[in-house]
Design a protein around this motif. Structure first.
Motif, short mmCIF file in Angstrom:
data_model
loop_
_atom_site.label_atom_id
_atom_site.label_comp_id
_atom_site.label_asym_id
_atom_site.label_seq_id
_atom_site.Cartn_x
_atom_site.Cartn_y
_atom_site.Cartn_z
N UNK A 273 40.45 46.10 36.47
CA UNK A 273 40.22 46.20 35.03
C UNK A 273 39.67 44.90 34.46
N UNK A 274 40.17 43.77 34.95
CA UNK A 274 39.67 42.48 34.50
C UNK A 274 38.22 42.29 34.93
N UNK A 275 37.89 42.75 36.15
CA UNK A 275 36.51 42.65 36.62
C UNK A 275 35.57 43.45 35.72
N UNK A 276 35.96 44.69 35.37
CA UNK A 276 35.12 45.52 34.50
C UNK A 276 35.03 44.90 33.10
N UNK A 277 36.15 44.37 32.61
CA UNK A 277 36.13 43.76 31.28
C UNK A 277 35.19 42.55 31.26
N UNK A 278 35.20 41.76 32.31
CA UNK A 278 34.31 40.59 32.36
C UNK A 278 32.84 41.02 32.37
N UNK A 279 32.55 42.12 33.08
CA UNK A 279 31.18 42.63 33.09
C UNK A 279 30.79 43.15 31.71
N UNK A 280 31.72 43.83 31.04
CA UNK A 280 31.42 44.33 29.70
C UNK A 280 31.22 43.19 28.71
N UNK A 281 32.01 42.11 28.85
CA UNK A 281 31.86 40.97 27.96
C UNK A 281 30.50 40.30 28.14
N UNK A 282 29.92 40.42 29.33
CA UNK A 282 28.61 39.81 29.57
C UNK A 282 27.47 40.63 28.99
N UNK A 283 27.77 41.82 28.48
CA UNK A 283 26.74 42.65 27.88
C UNK A 283 26.41 43.91 28.65
N UNK A 284 27.05 44.15 29.77
CA UNK A 284 26.79 45.35 30.54
C UNK A 284 27.49 46.55 29.90
N UNK A 285 26.78 47.64 29.62
CA UNK A 285 27.42 48.84 29.08
C UNK A 285 28.18 49.59 30.17
N UNK A 286 29.42 49.24 30.38
CA UNK A 286 30.20 49.79 31.48
C UNK A 286 31.47 50.41 30.93
N UNK A 287 31.86 51.54 31.53
CA UNK A 287 33.11 52.23 31.19
C UNK A 287 33.95 52.38 32.43
N UNK A 288 35.26 52.40 32.25
CA UNK A 288 36.19 52.49 33.38
C UNK A 288 37.09 53.70 33.18
N UNK A 289 37.16 54.54 34.19
CA UNK A 289 38.07 55.68 34.22
C UNK A 289 39.03 55.45 35.37
N UNK A 290 40.21 54.95 35.05
CA UNK A 290 41.20 54.58 36.06
C UNK A 290 42.31 55.61 36.07
N UNK A 291 42.40 56.38 37.15
CA UNK A 291 43.42 57.42 37.26
C UNK A 291 44.79 56.79 37.47
N UNK A 292 45.84 57.43 37.00
CA UNK A 292 47.19 56.90 37.24
C UNK A 292 47.52 56.93 38.72
N UNK A 293 48.36 56.02 39.13
CA UNK A 293 48.75 55.95 40.52
C UNK A 293 48.26 54.66 41.16
N UNK A 294 48.52 54.52 42.45
CA UNK A 294 48.12 53.28 43.13
C UNK A 294 46.61 53.15 43.22
N UNK A 295 46.13 51.92 43.08
CA UNK A 295 44.70 51.62 43.18
C UNK A 295 44.38 51.30 44.64
N UNK A 296 43.36 51.91 45.22
CA UNK A 296 43.00 51.61 46.62
C UNK A 296 42.73 50.12 46.81
N UNK A 297 43.04 49.64 47.99
CA UNK A 297 42.87 48.21 48.25
C UNK A 297 41.43 47.75 48.21
N UNK A 298 40.49 48.66 48.51
CA UNK A 298 39.09 48.28 48.50
C UNK A 298 38.43 48.44 47.13
#
Length: 402
Positions: A273-298
């Motif tokens: 989420x921090x990675x996506x937020x940093x990209x959005x702050x730089x001006x990239x029109x990016x959205x994140x859909x993060x499903x509940x549950x564990x996040x894959x390691x990759x």
């Protein structure tokens, strides 16, 4: 001059050691010859020249052990009074008592220099020539003594034990040390290559991503309304410069990375989420859909690769990031400005290897005018549905994105 410099001792300890060696060798030679008190003339004509020869052998023996071995040839096992063993060979030769491995007082010194010859002499042919010379002397001694079979047995065992076996042991020791050194150098080389691959990965993941975000910000400024033409031109130049820097970074990574090295499996220590937020702050029109549950390691590596590729190859395009328990997808739309990045990088190749090692599958290719990167990872306890460990889905085209 080169050979004279090699005769110099590197330390006082070596000088003392060689002087003691010559003194002990001189005592043993004196014990073999005439009594200096009862027959001083014979001692002066027989023993003293041998002691001088021993001094010369000790002088050259440290850098040139083969030369010392040849110089000590008159002190070899040419007498058959004493031996390592006495055996009864009456069934083979007329004599009952035959000396096996005849020894003299100087035999230990000759054995030592024979061992050093094998240990320090790189080429074999000089030792072979010297051994032929020693064998010739042994043949002459046996023939002069009568030439019966018992003498041949004694001489053969003496030459083998005094010259051949110590040389072979030294040669074996040399080969073992050489193999150990090569193994150590190989291990150092592997460590160096792994470090190069780690540096390449860190440069690609961090610096490459940051350069891509700079290009995104420049592209946003270039498309922003209300700017003067000079400002738009400056923003375009900034975007091109960032793309050129990214290309130079890719070339450096290509030099550092080795295909034989598996990419590190540990992701950058940053939340997705921090990675996506940093990209959005730089001006990239990016959205994140993060499903509940564990996040894959990759997830971090996949999202970072997808965002970096979108920033380089599709400036200004909208990006959708979808993360589930067993699937990660990064999809971008058509670019809003011309891409300045070159194709054919190594980012997807390294990511594909990491996905393969994790037992997942990766697909990357054009989708709806844009580009889609998708990774499927089997959940714990499940098998890889494609049993490929990294093959693409059927029909998916191989991407040239980096």
């Amino acid at each position: 001059m080169k050979h004279l410099r090699r005769l110099r001792r590197d330390s006082r300890r070596q000088v003392v050691y060689d002087l003691l060696l010559w003194a002990v060798l001189g005592v043993f030679i004196a014990a073999m010859g005439p009594d200096p008190v009862q027959d001083p003339a014979a001692f002066a004509t027989v023993t003293l020249p041998k002691i001088g020869l021993a001094a010369l052998a000790v002088l050259v023996g440290r850098p040139y052990p083969l030369a010392a071995l040849v110089l000590l040839l008159p002190l070899g096992p040419w007498q058959f009074r004493d031996g390592f063993a006495t055996v009864d060979l009456s069934w083979l030769v007329p004599r009952r008592n035959v000396k096996i491995v005849p020894l003299t007082a100087t035999s230990p010194f000759i054995i030592w220099y024979a061992y050093l010859t094998g240990r320090r002499t790189a080429r074999v042919w000089p030792a072979l020539v010297a051994f032929c010379l020693v064998s010739l002397v042994g043949v002459v001694v046996v023939l002069a003594a009568g030439g019966d079979l018992a003498l041949w047995v004694s001489m053969g065992t003496g030459l083998a034990a005094t010259y051949l076996v110590p040389y072979l042991l030294g040669l074996l020791r040399r080969r073992l040390l050489l193999q150990r050194r090569q193994a150590r150098l190989s291990a150092d080389e592997q460590a160096r290559l792994r470090e190069r691959a780690r540096i390449a990965r860190e440069m690609h993941d961090s610096l490459g991503h940051d350069l891509a975000l700079i290009a995104v910000r420049a592209a946003g400024l270039e498309l922003a309304p209300g700017l003067a033409p000079a400002q738009v031109h400056a923003a375009g130049e900034l975007r091109v410069a960032a793309a050129d820097a990214t290309e130079r970074l890719r070339q450096i990574i290509g030099l550092l990375r080795e295909d034989a090295d598996a990419a590190p499996l540990a992701p950058v220590d940053e939340d997705v989420a921090e990675l996506v937020r940093r990209a959005a702050d730089s001006g990239m029109p990016v959205t994140l859909d993060l499903a509940p549950g564990p996040v894959p390691g990759l997830a971090h590596a996949v999202v970072q690769e997808g965002l970096t590729n979108a920033a380089k190859h599709a400036p200004g395009a909208a990006v959708e990031v979808t993360i589930g328990p067993d699937r990660i997808r990064v999809r971008n739309g058509p670019p809003r400005s011309r891409s300045t990045a070159r194709r054919g990088g190594t980012g997807l190749a390294g990511l594909r290897e990491r996905v393969r090692l994790a037992g997942g599958t990766l697909s990357a290719g054009p989708s709806g005018g844009g580009f889609e990167l998708a990774v499927t990872i089997p959940r714990e306890g499940e098998e890889d549905p494609h049993r490929s460990g990294g093959d693409r889905h059927p029909g998916t085209r191989r991407s040239e994105h980096d």
